[in-house]
Design a protein around this motif. Structure first.
Motif, PDB file in Angstrom:
ATOM      1  N   GLY A 133       3.458 -11.578 -45.452  1.00 15.98           N
ATOM      2  CA  GLY A 133       4.500 -12.228 -46.199  1.00 15.98           C
ATOM      3  C   GLY A 133       4.218 -12.099 -47.671  1.00 15.98           C
ATOM      4  N   SER A 134       5.025 -12.799 -48.451  1.00 14.81           N
ATOM      5  CA  SER A 134       4.888 -12.744 -49.899  1.00 14.81           C
ATOM      6  C   SER A 134       4.542 -14.094 -50.479  1.00 14.81           C
ATOM      7  CB  SER A 134       6.204 -12.254 -50.516  1.00 14.81           C
ATOM      8  OG  SER A 134       7.252 -13.162 -50.187  1.00 14.81           O
ATOM      9  N   GLY A 135       4.315 -15.089 -49.632  1.00 20.15           N
ATOM     10  CA  GLY A 135       4.125 -16.435 -50.117  1.00 20.15           C
ATOM     11  C   GLY A 135       2.828 -16.642 -50.850  1.00 20.15           C
ATOM     12  N   PRO A 136       2.672 -17.806 -51.460  1.00 22.11           N
ATOM     13  CA  PRO A 136       1.474 -18.081 -52.248  1.00 22.11           C
ATOM     14  C   PRO A 136       0.196 -18.083 -51.424  1.00 22.11           C
ATOM     15  CG  PRO A 136       2.784 -20.065 -51.982  1.00 22.11           C
ATOM     16  CD  PRO A 136       3.605 -18.934 -51.462  1.00 22.11           C
ATOM     17  N   PHE A 137       0.324 -18.219 -50.133  1.00 22.80           N
ATOM     18  CA  PHE A 137      -0.864 -18.198 -49.277  1.00 22.80           C
ATOM     19  C   PHE A 137      -0.626 -17.211 -48.153  1.00 22.80           C
ATOM     20  CE2 PHE A 137      -3.172 -21.703 -51.104  1.00 22.80           C
ATOM     21  CZ  PHE A 137      -2.199 -22.477 -51.706  1.00 22.80           C
ATOM     22  N   ARG A 138      -1.712 -16.668 -47.659  1.00 19.41           N
ATOM     23  CA  ARG A 138      -1.615 -15.825 -46.474  1.00 19.41           C
ATOM     24  C   ARG A 138      -2.396 -16.513 -45.357  1.00 19.41           C
ATOM     25  NH1 ARG A 138      -6.434 -13.060 -45.828  1.00 19.41           N
ATOM     26  NH2 ARG A 138      -7.748 -12.995 -47.703  1.00 19.41           N
ATOM     27  N   VAL A 139      -1.876 -16.300 -44.146  1.00 21.74           N
ATOM     28  CA  VAL A 139      -2.548 -16.889 -42.982  1.00 21.74           C
ATOM     29  C   VAL A 139      -3.756 -16.022 -42.679  1.00 21.74           C
ATOM     30  CG1 VAL A 139      -2.337 -17.533 -40.565  1.00 21.74           C
ATOM     31  CG2 VAL A 139      -0.382 -17.781 -42.100  1.00 21.74           C
ATOM     32  N   GLU A 140      -4.906 -16.612 -42.914  1.00 18.59           N
ATOM     33  CA  GLU A 140      -6.132 -15.843 -42.705  1.00 18.59           C
ATOM     34  C   GLU A 140      -6.572 -15.910 -41.248  1.00 18.59           C
ATOM     35  OE1 GLU A 140      -9.973 -15.506 -45.402  1.00 18.59           O
ATOM     36  OE2 GLU A 140     -10.033 -17.359 -44.212  1.00 18.59           O
ATOM     37  N   ARG A 141      -6.378 -17.121 -40.654  1.00 19.63           N
ATOM     38  CA  ARG A 141      -6.959 -17.291 -39.323  1.00 19.63           C
ATOM     39  C   ARG A 141      -6.232 -18.438 -38.635  1.00 19.63           C
ATOM     40  NH1 ARG A 141     -12.462 -16.091 -37.620  1.00 19.63           N
ATOM     41  NH2 ARG A 141     -12.946 -17.375 -35.808  1.00 19.63           N
ATOM     42  N   VAL A 142      -5.963 -18.248 -37.357  1.00 16.97           N
ATOM     43  CA  VAL A 142      -5.370 -19.330 -36.565  1.00 16.97           C
ATOM     44  C   VAL A 142      -6.259 -19.532 -35.350  1.00 16.97           C
ATOM     45  CG1 VAL A 142      -3.386 -20.147 -35.252  1.00 16.97           C
ATOM     46  CG2 VAL A 142      -3.043 -18.796 -37.325  1.00 16.97           C
ATOM     47  N   ASP A 143      -6.988 -20.633 -35.345  1.00 16.14           N
ATOM     48  CA  ASP A 143      -7.823 -20.971 -34.189  1.00 16.14           C
ATOM     49  C   ASP A 143      -7.211 -22.186 -33.501  1.00 16.14           C
ATOM     50  OD1 ASP A 143     -10.651 -20.249 -36.241  1.00 16.14           O
ATOM     51  OD2 ASP A 143      -9.747 -19.006 -34.681  1.00 16.14           O
ATOM     52  N   ALA A 144      -7.838 -22.567 -32.413  1.00 18.39           N
ATOM     53  CA  ALA A 144      -7.362 -23.767 -31.709  1.00 18.39           C
ATOM     54  C   ALA A 144      -7.590 -24.967 -32.597  1.00 18.39           C
ATOM     55  CB  ALA A 144      -8.115 -23.923 -30.397  1.00 18.39           C
ATOM     56  N   GLY A 145      -6.515 -25.547 -33.062  1.00 20.96           N
ATOM     57  CA  GLY A 145      -6.617 -26.747 -33.866  1.00 20.96           C
ATOM     58  C   GLY A 145      -6.909 -26.517 -35.339  1.00 20.96           C
ATOM     59  N   LEU A 146      -7.067 -25.300 -35.766  1.00 22.56           N
ATOM     60  CA  LEU A 146      -7.409 -25.045 -37.170  1.00 22.56           C
ATOM     61  C   LEU A 146      -6.687 -23.804 -37.654  1.00 22.56           C
ATOM     62  CD1 LEU A 146      -9.041 -25.609 -39.740  1.00 22.56           C
ATOM     63  CD2 LEU A 146     -10.887 -24.215 -38.780  1.00 22.56           C
ATOM     64  N   ILE A 147      -5.953 -23.978 -38.744  1.00 26.35           N
ATOM     65  CA  ILE A 147      -5.263 -22.856 -39.377  1.00 26.35           C
ATOM     66  C   ILE A 147      -5.838 -22.717 -40.778  1.00 26.35           C
ATOM     67  CG2 ILE A 147      -3.027 -21.919 -40.071  1.00 26.35           C
ATOM     68  CD1 ILE A 147      -1.790 -23.985 -38.086  1.00 26.35           C
ATOM     69  N   VAL A 182      -5.609 -23.784 -55.598  1.00 27.06           N
ATOM     70  CA  VAL A 182      -6.700 -23.859 -54.629  1.00 27.06           C
ATOM     71  C   VAL A 182      -6.968 -22.475 -54.058  1.00 27.06           C
ATOM     72  CG1 VAL A 182      -6.238 -26.257 -54.048  1.00 27.06           C
ATOM     73  CG2 VAL A 182      -5.147 -24.456 -52.725  1.00 27.06           C
ATOM     74  N   ASP A 183      -8.190 -22.299 -53.633  1.00 20.02           N
ATOM     75  CA  ASP A 183      -8.567 -21.008 -53.049  1.00 20.02           C
ATOM     76  C   ASP A 183      -8.117 -20.901 -51.600  1.00 20.02           C
ATOM     77  OD1 ASP A 183     -11.756 -21.006 -54.797  1.00 20.02           O
ATOM     78  OD2 ASP A 183      -9.795 -20.216 -55.395  1.00 20.02           O
ATOM     79  N   ALA A 184      -8.126 -22.010 -50.919  1.00 21.20           N
ATOM     80  CA  ALA A 184      -7.822 -21.957 -49.491  1.00 21.20           C
ATOM     81  C   ALA A 184      -7.238 -23.289 -49.034  1.00 21.20           C
ATOM     82  CB  ALA A 184      -9.081 -21.629 -48.682  1.00 21.20           C
ATOM     83  N   ILE A 185      -6.598 -23.200 -47.909  1.00 20.05           N
ATOM     84  CA  ILE A 185      -6.069 -24.406 -47.265  1.00 20.05           C
ATOM     85  C   ILE A 185      -6.509 -24.379 -45.810  1.00 20.05           C
ATOM     86  CG2 ILE A 185      -4.014 -25.698 -46.560  1.00 20.05           C
ATOM     87  CD1 ILE A 185      -2.532 -24.450 -48.884  1.00 20.05           C
ATOM     88  N   GLU A 186      -7.019 -25.516 -45.342  1.00 21.77           N
ATOM     89  CA  GLU A 186      -7.355 -25.645 -43.917  1.00 21.77           C
ATOM     90  C   GLU A 186      -6.450 -26.723 -43.329  1.00 21.77           C
ATOM     91  OE1 GLU A 186     -12.102 -24.474 -43.928  1.00 21.77           O
ATOM     92  OE2 GLU A 186     -11.487 -26.555 -43.675  1.00 21.77           O
ATOM     93  N   VAL A 187      -5.786 -26.356 -42.274  1.00 22.35           N
ATOM     94  CA  VAL A 187      -4.871 -27.299 -41.626  1.00 22.35           C
ATOM     95  C   VAL A 187      -5.405 -27.575 -40.220  1.00 22.35           C
ATOM     96  CG1 VAL A 187      -2.510 -27.781 -40.928  1.00 22.35           C
ATOM     97  CG2 VAL A 187      -2.953 -26.323 -42.927  1.00 22.35           C
ATOM     98  N   ARG A 188      -5.747 -28.815 -39.977  1.00 18.62           N
ATOM     99  CA  ARG A 188      -6.211 -29.201 -38.647  1.00 18.62           C
ATOM    100  C   ARG A 188      -5.062 -29.900 -37.934  1.00 18.62           C
ATOM    101  NH1 ARG A 188     -11.561 -28.269 -38.415  1.00 18.62           N
ATOM    102  NH2 ARG A 188     -12.556 -28.024 -40.463  1.00 18.62           N
ATOM    103  N   THR A 189      -4.873 -29.515 -36.698  1.00 22.16           N
ATOM    104  CA  THR A 189      -3.678 -29.984 -35.991  1.00 22.16           C
ATOM    105  C   THR A 189      -3.987 -30.826 -34.772  1.00 22.16           C
ATOM    106  OG1 THR A 189      -3.640 -27.966 -34.672  1.00 22.16           O
ATOM    107  CG2 THR A 189      -2.378 -27.966 -36.728  1.00 22.16           C
ATOM    108  N   THR A 190      -5.267 -31.026 -34.458  1.00 17.64           N
ATOM    109  CA  THR A 190      -5.578 -31.755 -33.228  1.00 17.64           C
ATOM    110  C   THR A 190      -6.289 -33.071 -33.474  1.00 17.64           C
ATOM    111  OG1 THR A 190      -7.610 -30.470 -33.018  1.00 17.64           O
ATOM    112  CG2 THR A 190      -5.672 -29.689 -31.821  1.00 17.64           C
ATOM    113  N   ARG A 191      -6.447 -33.443 -34.713  1.00 13.54           N
ATOM    114  CA  ARG A 191      -7.077 -34.738 -34.963  1.00 13.54           C
ATOM    115  C   ARG A 191      -6.070 -35.839 -34.676  1.00 13.54           C
ATOM    116  NH1 ARG A 191     -12.173 -35.484 -35.326  1.00 13.54           N
ATOM    117  NH2 ARG A 191     -12.177 -36.826 -37.175  1.00 13.54           N
TER     118      ARG A 191
END
Lengths: 589, 455, 280
Positions: free
Chosen positions: B153-167, B182-191
């Motif tokens: 994509g062209s967005g400000p961030f690129r999806v580097e990795r999608v794991d179970a519960g962590l993007i 920011v250099d990176a964003i971590e998104v946790r989805t199972t907490r």
């Protein structure tokens, strides 16, 4: 029953009776004592429980005080003072309640509107049912019972109310603990006790309102009458409830609300199971002890009775032996002391004396019998010998006669001598026959035939002219049948009895002969109506050569007894002077 | 020297209290940690990586994004978009018009799309005056699918990795609108929601999703709240056996008994709006016209006269949604006033039969039609069929059609809107947002402007 | 957030103003100059009634329309001419600086050095990094794609200034949001509190003393703070001045000090000229 058995039974009976009495007395006393102690313990525990309950109420008040004094409550009070919107405080009650471990906490504005409710958060904005009334009506420093609404039901709460100034108004804090299973579990109870709570929030008494601390609540039906009574009377009551696994003493305490209504009933149960188990244990211990004691008693009784009665039995046995004729019995090995020993010694002395006496008597009888035999022999021999002596004298004198006279005298003398020798031979033959009774030769012999044949022999004699009549009656049992016997000897014995009976009736009379078979024996009775036999004569009746007749050898009844004895039978006589005599003979069938 | 009147100072000071203050100097670097259980998290994440041609601003108007200008022919059947030049994809290559056209064709097989030097022309095969608004929807993001490798994509961030519960997303250094802070964003989805709040308080997370009922507590703890506009709807949906014509009076009475204002104001702490319609006013642009109010609700005595099974209802609520449970409890209290007994069920698995459900339905479409379609999709075909024989509005449908569809869905009270709620997040003290809120009114994450005041 | 620190010096000779804030009668004053929606990077006052505004779009010259002596506080400006910035992808937190003195007129942008001219207004830009005039604080210009500078020692700062009198050294605002006093060798010697940028301030009230203006973010918003050097020590010299919005830029151009703020709710940028009032 023997002496040993009687003594054994007596001693055992005493032991059993004693043990049973003691066991029953002990267990009964123990049961009563335990029951008394249990009652006292129950009363003490109920009192303790009341204090615990009151303490819980004080705890509720204390915790509510802490909330009222907390910064959070002050903040809420300050926040709602004059505020039209209580929304920011709708969730304040829950953490306050959690911090003080209260199940119920309502923050209520001055107008009675619920600002925040811990037990029913969604009820904000509604009017609180009792906070304001409770503050004015009750002692605010103590906890009280109050029905409390929860989302799913209405329950009982032990609550208190506090107030905080909120601007120109007041913030009410109404909170407490719900009387539920958790509350009951928090009460400290000793083992064997339990507590139940009945919430009287429905019109009808129902087991569904019963709350227990344990997971498996009891069936409510047995408790419902007690509960209903307490609710109606508004007084404590006590009842013993019989559960399948044992009795339980239940004290029911009414729990009143501020207006006096019975809002709940607290049931404090003190289990009788332990007491019952203890009583059972005591009882079974008693039974066990008693059984053991009785067993030991039996054993001791047996040993004692055996020890005590053995010498007595020995003595009794010896006496029995002596009675049976075995006089040479010794009891010098009794092995005891005291009176029994004296008795044994006396018995021993007695038997010894008896034996001596018997020996002497036997010797005397033997001498008497020899004398009697010699006398009878002399008598029997004298008669035939006298003509012989006369004859011989005649012969001597005849020597002086002519030959022809001598020959005549010689021939008469010879004939007399032959006759006399014949008589001597007959006498000697009888004595020889008695001495040499032959062994019986057994065969099946009909006793009835022998009797009939023997009677036939004497009919002619009995019918001789000039003789007083003797009526002969035969009562012969056809079932008498045959016996295993020597026919000749039996016949001889029967004939001797008939002869003896006829001789006993010189003036005539009746002669009755009876045969019968019963109980494995064949009986022969020969009865006459002669002069009878006295006691002294009876005792010597069967002695050889004993006779009351002028002539006779006195061997007839002796021969009869010998025959009967050889045939394993029995003979005895029943008679009284002047009333005749009956001779009884029994042969094994 | 010029002397300034003290009144100016006072005016400046007064202004201070009235405005939101932004951070002064954003810091570059760091990893932004986000925790949320929102089902639309991938939609939010994808919006950071894949851009649309246009975007909606806070006023609902369109602003340029990958397209700098657009023009439609008469009737709006054919639209031409001028593409921004020099847009770098995540692999460093420059986005080309054919790639844009291809991406749009993947999403709309029935559109005729052509590309020019720096333009893309779209013929939707119908009159589509609202086509640009449709293209603002994330579903029309430009996603380049290379022959091999990951999507770009062209967005400000690129999806580097999608794991179970962590993007994990990484800053796009060559982003056309300036590299993110920011250099990176971590998104946790199972907490779990509770764990999310704990992580926030323990400084293990910078932004966590919260419920309206959490707002006050977070504010008391000095956490900042970021909120979108109301983009979720709480709605009651009756089951088939209660959705009959014979039970309409029951549904209507129950609907009328619910105090939506108290739910919005108190239960949800003012972070919600009472809802009489499915679409919020800010989206539909119209004041609520609640249907089905012609007939009077049943009186309490009439309700009491109903059979027990008709005035006792089971209300099923998601066990994992505390806000929904709080709303349901309040509905039960309101219903009791009307004579109904509502039992709130929150089973984790299978539970007893229920009569009505309280659903939380997102509406993330950029247009009223798309939003209503979102709502209908969230309710499910079975529930929609019970409400009425209604089909979702076509893309680009006029507002009247959308409102007509909404009215049809609400007419028989099989669906009873309760409140609209925003997406809410609590952010840590080190989370700063430069030049705009971190969460836009639409709910989209404006994380290119996010920066961290502390490492 | 930045704290604007304003150093105030006591005005008349013979009157020593102590270093403590509460003892100084001085106060920070802001004169509103200009406002617009597009982010203002820097401003410069063109005498007598001209204003040069550098923003994200470009550079524009304005002329004042009204006489402030008529009672208005905010002048009205008339756009005269403008020139666009080079078409580049600028950093998100774009910083720009107008360089104006008797000799030079230019624009400094991240990685770009522009020479400017008037009449017409023109920019000739070259992509190169050049040191920014941080009051003689050595630097290599803004770090690429970043909004901070780096000293030769590797220290990253948002801004800085030289302590030019009464001692030697520097004041810098580091990336941790702290103001630090450095010695002549640029070694830290004192922590001066919170601060996200610092510029020198020339004021009649503080004539003869090193004065500095800094900004920092406080719990209740951005504030300006005044600092003065006394005996080699940098001390606060006036009460904090709370800003209405968020500080976005501090600059010192042609001897004047400017403060740029942003009101987020209003989506508006304001430019102020900062000064010190001696309070007499």
């Amino acid at each position: 029953m023997s002496l040993r058995n009687r003594l054994f039974a007596l001693v055992s009976g005493v032991v059993v009776l004693t043990v049973v009495l003691v066991t029953w007395t002990v267990s009964s006393s123990a049961r009563q004592s335990f029951a008394t102690v249990d009652t006292q313990r129950s009363a003490a525990l109920v009192t303790q429980f009341r204090r615990e309950f009151a303490n819980q109420g004080e705890q509720v008040s204390l915790r509510l005080d802490r909330i009222a004094q907390s910064d959070a409550a002050s903040r809420v009070a300050a926040g709602i003072a004059g505020a039209r919107d209580f929304a920011p405080y709708v969730n304040e009650a829950t953490p306050l309640a959690a911090a003080q471990e209260l199940d119920v906490l309502d923050l209520v504005a001055a107008d009675g509107t619920i600002v925040s409710s811990a037990e029913w958060p969604a009820r904000f904005g509604y009017q609180h049912a009792w906070a304001r009334k409770a503050v004015h009506a009750t002692n605010p420093s103590s906890g009280f019972l109050q029905p409390v609404e929860f989302p799913d039901e209405t329950g009982l709460g032990l609550v208190a109310v506090r107030t905080l100034p909120a601007g120109s108004g007041t913030l009410y804090l109404a909170g407490g603990r719900r009387l539920d299973r958790k509350f009951l579990q928090s009460l400290v109870l000793p083992p064997g006790m339990r507590v139940l709570l009945y919430e009287n929030l429905q019109p009808e008494v129902s087991g569904r309102q019963l709350i227990a601390a344990e997971d498996d609540p009891p069936e409510a039906a047995p408790l419902e009458p007690l509960i209903a009574r307490v609710i109606q009377d508004r007084r404590e009551a006590r009842e013993v409830i019989e559960w399948p696994d044992g009795p339980e003493t239940v004290d029911a305490l009414p729990l009143g609300g501020p207006d006096g209504a019975v809002l709940g009933v607290l049931l404090v149960g003190s289990s009788g199971r332990e007491l019952a188990a203890l009583v059972r244990r005591i009882r079974w211990s008693g039974v066990g002890f008693g059984a053991v004691a009785i067993g030991v008693g039996f054993l001791l009784s047996f040993l004692v009775s055996a020890r005590v009665t053995r010498p007595v039995e020995q003595l009794a046995g010896a006496a029995r032996a002596v009675a049976d004729g075995e006089w040479d019995v010794h009891v010098d090995d009794v092995g005891t002391t005291g009176e029994i020993k004296v008795l044994a010694d006396a018995f021993e002395t007695m038997t010894r004396q008896l034996v001596d006496h018997r020996d002497r008597l036997v010797q005397a009888e033997r001498v008497a019998a020899w004398r009697e035999l010699a006398r009878r022999l002399a008598h029997e021999l004298k008669n035939p010998l006298f003509p012989l002596r006369i004859t011989l004298d005649n012969l001597r004198r005849a020597k002086s006669l002519s030959s022809a006279e001598f020959d005549e005298v010689f021939d008469e003398s010879l004939t007399t001598l032959q006759t006399g020798l014949g008589n001597l031979n007959t006498v000697i033959g009888r004595f020889s026959d008695f001495a040499r009774m032959p062994a019986p030769e057994f065969s099946q012999v009909s006793i009835n035939e022998v009797v009939e044949q023997s009677v036939a022999l004497f009919r002619a004699q009995l019918a001789a002219p000039g003789r007083p009549p003797v009526a002969v009656t035969l009562e012969l049992d056809p079932a008498a049948g045959a016996i295993r016997a020597d026919g000749e000897q039996i016949r001889r014995a029967v004939q001797n009895l008939l002869l003896n009976a006829i001789d006993a009736m010189p003036e005539g009379g009746e002669l009755r002969i009876v045969t019968a078979r019963s109980n494995g024996v064949v009986r022969l009775d020969v009865a006459d109506t002669g002069q009878g036999i006295g006691e002294e004569e009876r005792s010597r009746l069967f002695t050889p050569y004993y006779t009351t007749k002028q002539h006779g050898t006195g061997l007839g009844l002796a021969i009869v007894q010998s025959v009967v004895t050889d045939h394993h039978g029995k003979i005895w006589v029943e008679s009284e002077h002047g009333r005749g005599a009956t001779f009884h003979i029994e042969f094994p069938a | 020297m010029t002397r300034f009147k003290p009144i100016f100072l006072a005016a400046v000071s007064a202004l201070l209290a009235a405005v939101t203050v932004d951070a002064a100097r954003p810091h570059y670097g760091g990893t932004l940690r986000i925790e949320t259980t929102d089902a639309a998290v991938m939609r939010r994440v994808n919006a950071l990586a894949y851009e649309t041609l246009v975007a909606s601003d806070t006023a609902g108007a369109l602003r340029p994004l990958l397209a700098t200008a657009w023009q439609g022919d008469n009737g709006g059947r054919r639209w031409t978009f001028r593409l921004r030049r020099g847009v770098k994809l995540h692999d460093g290559s420059t986005l080309q018009p054919p790639q844009v056209a291809e991406a749009l064709r993947m999403a709309h097989v029935d559109w005729q799309i052509t590309s020019g030097d720096d333009t893309v022309a779209i013929d939707a095969g119908r009159d589509a005056p609202g086509l640009p608004f449709e293209l603002a929807d994330q579903g029309n993001a430009i996603v380049v699918r290379p022959a091999a490798g990951a999507l770009m994509g062209s967005g400000p961030f690129r999806v580097e990795r999608v794991d179970a519960g962590l993007i994990t997303l990484r800053a796009h250094e060559g982003y056309w609108d300036s590299r993110p802070f920011v250099d990176a964003i971590e998104v946790r989805t199972t907490r779990s929601p509770a764990d999310q709040l704990l992580d926030l308080e323990a400084a293990r997370a910078d932004m966590v999703g919260i419920q309206p009922t959490d707002v006050r507590r977070m504010e008391q703890r000095q956490f900042r709240i970021e909120a979108s506009r109301p983009v979720e709807l709480f709605v009651l949906a009756f089951e088939a056996h209660v959705a009959t014509a014979a039970s309409e009076s029951v549904r209507r009475t129950l609907s009328g008994a619910i105090d939506r204002g108290a739910i919005a104001r108190v239960v949800l702490q003012g972070r919600a709006e009472a809802a009489d319609t499915l679409l919020p006013q800010w989206l539909s642009g119209h004041a609520p016209i609640a249907p089905g109010r012609g007939a009077e609700p049943l009186a309490r005595s009439a309700v009491a006269a109903l059979p027990a099974d008709r005035r006792t209802l089971g209300l099923r609520v998601a066990a994992s949604d505390p806000a929904a449970q709080a709303i349901a409890q309040r509905i039960a209290v309101n219903a009791r006033d009307a004579g109904f007994t509502i039992t709130v069920q929150t089973p984790a698995g299978l539970g007893p039969r229920f009569d009505v459900r309280l659903l939380r339905v997102p509406m993330r479409g950029a247009t009223p039609g798309a939003a209503l379609s979102d709502v209908m999709a969230g309710l499910g075909a079975r529930t929609i069929a019970l409400a009425g024989r209604v089909t979702p509005p076509e893309p680009g449908a006029p507002i009247d059609t959308v409102l007509f569809t909404e009215h049809a869905l609400l007419e028989h009270n099989v669906l009873v809107p309760i409140v609209h709620v925003p997406e809410l997040y609590a952010v840590s003290p080190r989370f700063e947002s430069w030049n705009g809120p971190a969460v836009q009114p639409s709910g989209a994450w404006n994380l290119a402007n996010a920066w961290l005041s502390a490492p | 957030m930045c704290v604007l620190l304003l150093l105030l010096f006591s005005a008349p000779a013979g009157t020593q103003v102590p270093g403590a804030v509460e003892e100084l009668p001085a106060a920070i004053v802001l004169k509103p100059l200009f406002a617009q929606r597009v982010q203002i990077l820097d401003v410069a006052v063109l005498t007598p009634r001209g204003l040069l505004v550098l923003d994200r779009a470009g550079m524009t010259r304005y002329e004042q329309e009204e006489d402030l002596s008529l009672g208005r506080t905010t002048p009205r400006w008339r756009r005269i001419e403008s020139v666009s910035l080079p078409a580049r992808v600028w950093p998100r937190d774009l910083r720009g600086h107008l360089v104006m003195d008797r000799v030079t007129f230019g624009v400094l942008l991240p990685g770009t050095d522009c020479a400017a001219q008037f009449n017409p207004l023109r920019l000739a830009c070259t992509e190169r990094r050049v040191p920014w005039p941080l009051s003689s604080l050595p630097n290599g210009g803004l770090e690429p794609e970043r909004n901070y500078f780096m000293t030769p020692e590797g220290m990253t700062v948002y801004g800085g200034s030289t302590i030019a009198s009464d001692g030697e050294g520097f004041i810098v605002a580091d990336r941790q949001g702290r103001l630090t006093q450095l010695d002549a060798n640029r070694r830290p010697v004192a922590d001066l509190g919170a601060g996200d940028d610092v510029v020198p301030l020339r004021s009649l009230c503080g004539a003869g003393r090193s004065q500095y203006l800094a900004a920092s973010h406080g719990r209740d918003g951005d504030v300006l703070r005044a600092l003065v050097v006394q005996g080699g020590r940098v001390v606060q010299a006036a009460p904090d001045f709370p800003l209405a919005g968020a500080f976005t830029a501090l600059s010192s151009v042609d001897g004047k000090t400017f403060v740029i703020t942003r009101l987020s709710g209003a989506d508006r940028y304001d430019a102020f000229q900062a000064d010190i009032s001696c309070g007499r």
